[in-house]
Design an enzyme around this catalytic site. Sequence first.
Site, PDB file in Angstrom:
ATOM      1  N   CYS A  91      -6.088   6.909  12.377  1.00  0.00           N
ATOM      2  CA  CYS A  91      -4.719   6.870  11.861  1.00  0.00           C
ATOM      3  C   CYS A  91      -4.335   5.402  11.760  1.00  0.00           C
ATOM      4  O   CYS A  91      -5.136   4.583  11.328  1.00  0.00           O
ATOM      5  CB  CYS A  91      -3.770   7.690  12.730  1.00  0.00           C
ATOM      6  SG  CYS A  91      -3.676   7.147  14.442  1.00  0.00           S
ATOM      7  N   ARG A 148       0.912   6.483   3.063  1.00  0.00           N
ATOM      8  CA  ARG A 148       0.130   5.381   3.644  1.00  0.00           C
ATOM      9  C   ARG A 148      -1.323   5.484   3.216  1.00  0.00           C
ATOM     10  O   ARG A 148      -1.958   4.475   2.889  1.00  0.00           O
ATOM     11  CB  ARG A 148       0.251   5.362   5.168  1.00  0.00           C
ATOM     12  CG  ARG A 148       1.618   4.880   5.637  1.00  0.00           C
ATOM     13  CD  ARG A 148       1.692   4.742   7.136  1.00  0.00           C
ATOM     14  NE  ARG A 148       0.953   3.567   7.587  1.00  0.00           N
ATOM     15  CZ  ARG A 148       0.682   3.302   8.866  1.00  0.00           C
ATOM     16  NH1 ARG A 148       1.078   4.145   9.817  1.00  0.00           N
ATOM     17  NH2 ARG A 148       0.021   2.228   9.202  1.00  0.00           N
TER      18      ARG A 148
END
Length: 131
Positions: free
Chosen positions: A90, A33
């Site tokens: 995050c 990611r």
Amino acid sequence: MSLSPGHLPTVGPDEVARFPSHGVLLDARSSARFRGDEEPVDRRAGHVPGAVSAPTTENLRDDGSFRPPDQLAARFERLGVTGGDVAVYCGSGINAAHEIAALAIVGIDAALYPGSWSQWAADPRRPVATG
């Protein structure tokens, strides 16, 4: 015991944009990611420019418990955390809070970017880095 908000330092998106100029900004999501190879949740893939990839899973032993403090300290040092300002994000804030707990184990205070990547990626004016 009851929990209440306001005890953890936080930063907003404008502070996060400037953070790498004076501190270490950790991205607690998976490496894939971070690099922008995949993005299962948000509109754009990648990471905040200047952030350092620090997947939360690397704080853990195989049994799911935190690694010993000496291993955590060595990990964070390899990531450039040697004192000074640290902030963590995050995808939504959950893994970042976990990363902040791992940092606290070794005596490092860190701020949380609660909006995290979901807030950053949703704003087309915010730059995105990949790789």
